[in-house]
Design a protein around this motif. Structure first.
Motif, PDB file in Angstrom:
ATOM      1  N   ALA A  97       0.633  -1.651  -0.017  1.00 20.25           N
ATOM      2  CA  ALA A  97      -0.002   0.033   0.101  1.00 20.25           C
ATOM      3  C   ALA A  97       0.984   1.084  -0.021  1.00 20.25           C
ATOM      4  O   ALA A  97       1.728   1.834   0.540  1.00 20.25           O
ATOM      5  CB  ALA A  97      -1.367  -0.329   1.089  1.00 20.25           C
ATOM      6  N   TRP A  98       0.394   2.282  -0.958  1.00 22.90           N
ATOM      7  CA  TRP A  98       0.636   3.950  -0.883  1.00 22.90           C
ATOM      8  C   TRP A  98       0.452   4.290   0.715  1.00 22.90           C
ATOM      9  O   TRP A  98       0.341   4.032   1.571  1.00 22.90           O
ATOM     10  CB  TRP A  98       0.644   4.209  -1.844  1.00 22.90           C
ATOM     11  CG  TRP A  98       0.749   3.294  -3.006  1.00 22.90           C
ATOM     12  CD1 TRP A  98       1.376   2.927  -3.303  1.00 22.90           C
ATOM     13  CD2 TRP A  98       0.207   4.253  -4.135  1.00 22.90           C
ATOM     14  NE1 TRP A  98       1.390   2.373  -4.928  1.00 22.90           N
ATOM     15  CE2 TRP A  98       0.711   3.434  -5.515  1.00 22.90           C
ATOM     16  CE3 TRP A  98      -0.896   5.298  -4.486  1.00 22.90           C
ATOM     17  CZ2 TRP A  98       0.731   4.084  -6.962  1.00 22.90           C
ATOM     18  CZ3 TRP A  98      -0.703   5.706  -6.524  1.00 22.90           C
ATOM     19  CH2 TRP A  98      -0.787   5.368  -6.520  1.00 22.90           C
ATOM     20  N   ASP A  99       2.324   5.079   1.205  1.00 18.56           N
ATOM     21  CA  ASP A  99       1.721   5.726   2.012  1.00 18.56           C
ATOM     22  C   ASP A  99       1.002   7.133   2.250  1.00 18.56           C
ATOM     23  O   ASP A  99       1.119   8.243   1.046  1.00 18.56           O
ATOM     24  CB  ASP A  99       3.610   6.226   2.734  1.00 18.56           C
ATOM     25  CG  ASP A  99       3.920   5.500   4.173  1.00 18.56           C
ATOM     26  OD1 ASP A  99       3.152   5.088   4.032  1.00 18.56           O
ATOM     27  OD2 ASP A  99       5.120   5.444   3.520  1.00 18.56           O
ATOM     28  N   PHE A 100      -0.044   7.511   2.895  1.00 19.86           N
ATOM     29  CA  PHE A 100      -1.064   8.342   2.619  1.00 19.86           C
ATOM     30  C   PHE A 100      -1.045   9.509   4.301  1.00 19.86           C
ATOM     31  O   PHE A 100      -0.923   9.166   4.921  1.00 19.86           O
ATOM     32  CB  PHE A 100      -2.204   7.720   2.177  1.00 19.86           C
ATOM     33  CG  PHE A 100      -2.554   7.667   1.251  1.00 19.86           C
ATOM     34  CD1 PHE A 100      -2.178   8.390  -0.220  1.00 19.86           C
ATOM     35  CD2 PHE A 100      -2.889   6.078   0.485  1.00 19.86           C
ATOM     36  CE1 PHE A 100      -2.418   7.800  -1.521  1.00 19.86           C
ATOM     37  CE2 PHE A 100      -2.731   5.410  -0.939  1.00 19.86           C
ATOM     38  CZ  PHE A 100      -2.416   6.328  -1.524  1.00 19.86           C
ATOM     39  N   ASP A 101      -0.697  10.887   3.685  1.00 22.50           N
ATOM     40  CA  ASP A 101      -1.196  11.656   4.608  1.00 22.50           C
ATOM     41  C   ASP A 101      -2.756  11.634   4.785  1.00 22.50           C
ATOM     42  O   ASP A 101      -3.708  12.493   4.691  1.00 22.50           O
ATOM     43  CB  ASP A 101      -0.539  13.255   4.313  1.00 22.50           C
ATOM     44  CG  ASP A 101      -0.811  13.974   5.350  1.00 22.50           C
ATOM     45  OD1 ASP A 101      -1.064  14.114   6.206  1.00 22.50           O
ATOM     46  OD2 ASP A 101       0.154  15.370   4.993  1.00 22.50           O
ATOM     47  N   PRO A 102      -3.228  11.370   6.745  1.00 14.50           N
ATOM     48  CA  PRO A 102      -4.363  11.683   7.580  1.00 14.50           C
ATOM     49  C   PRO A 102      -5.309  13.176   6.786  1.00 14.50           C
ATOM     50  O   PRO A 102      -6.493  12.947   7.240  1.00 14.50           O
ATOM     51  CB  PRO A 102      -4.666  10.689   8.487  1.00 14.50           C
ATOM     52  CG  PRO A 102      -3.316  11.226   8.835  1.00 14.50           C
ATOM     53  CD  PRO A 102      -2.156  11.043   7.850  1.00 14.50           C
ATOM     54  N   ASP A 103      -4.186  13.809   6.925  1.00  8.42           N
ATOM     55  CA  ASP A 103      -4.561  15.246   6.790  1.00  8.42           C
ATOM     56  C   ASP A 103      -4.896  16.209   5.034  1.00  8.42           C
ATOM     57  O   ASP A 103      -5.359  16.940   5.197  1.00  8.42           O
ATOM     58  CB  ASP A 103      -3.077  16.035   7.354  1.00  8.42           C
ATOM     59  CG  ASP A 103      -3.525  15.305   8.403  1.00  8.42           C
ATOM     60  OD1 ASP A 103      -4.448  15.652   9.464  1.00  8.42           O
ATOM     61  OD2 ASP A 103      -2.701  16.158   9.668  1.00  8.42           O
ATOM     62  N   LYS A 104      -4.396  14.636   4.494  1.00  2.00           N
ATOM     63  CA  LYS A 104      -4.651  15.661   2.564  1.00  2.00           C
ATOM     64  C   LYS A 104      -5.735  14.590   1.545  1.00  2.00           C
ATOM     65  O   LYS A 104      -5.667  13.068   1.948  1.00  2.00           O
ATOM     66  CB  LYS A 104      -3.897  15.663   2.470  1.00  2.00           C
ATOM     67  CG  LYS A 104      -2.259  16.672   2.628  1.00  2.00           C
ATOM     68  CD  LYS A 104      -1.107  16.887   1.896  1.00  2.00           C
ATOM     69  CE  LYS A 104      -0.289  17.825   2.130  1.00  2.00           C
ATOM     70  NZ  LYS A 104       0.799  16.832   1.594  1.00  2.00           N
TER      71      LYS A 104
END
Length: 124
Positions: free
Chosen positions: A2-9
């Motif tokens: 899975a790709w790394d995602f920023d929960p704030d964007k």
């Protein structure tokens, strides 16, 4: 993986940026066929609708185009890709200079530190 995602964007914007980076750096070369929406969604571990929204945004930006029966492809507009690469580089440079100024360095000192860092990297 899975790709790394920023929960704030917003997720779809992060996917757009991720794919855009892969296009700019040549990981997805001009004219290459992209994997299907479902395959990309599975790879990123996101909902296919989210991936579809991101790919539609990339199409609007001219980075990707659709062939009705055969899928999506990376643009072969080398001028567009060159301009995007330079624009991205300028953004990173501006960010670096701003960060260094926040630390109290002048722009010239920031450049000198970067040059020193690169010289040391060549020796390793």
């Amino acid at each position: 993986m899975a790709w790394d995602f920023d929960p704030d964007k917003p997720l779809y914007l992060q996917i757009v940026e991720n794919i855009k980076l892969k296009i700019i750096n040549g990981e997805y070369p001009p004219g290459a066929r992209l994997a299907s929406v479902r395959e990309l969604a599975a790879e990123a571990a996101v909902n296919p609708n989210t991936m579809q929204k991101a790919l539609s945004e990339l199409e609007r930006n001219g980075l990707v185009f659709s062939q009705r029966t055969s899928g999506r492809y990376i643009t072969d507009n080398t001028l567009l890709l060159k301009n995007l690469r330079h624009q991205s580089a300028k953004q990173h440079i501006e960010k670096y200079i701003l960060c260094m100024q926040e630390l109290g360095f002048s722009a010239q000192q920031a450049v000198e530190l970067l040059q020193e860092y690169l010289r040391q990297g060549d020796r390793e």
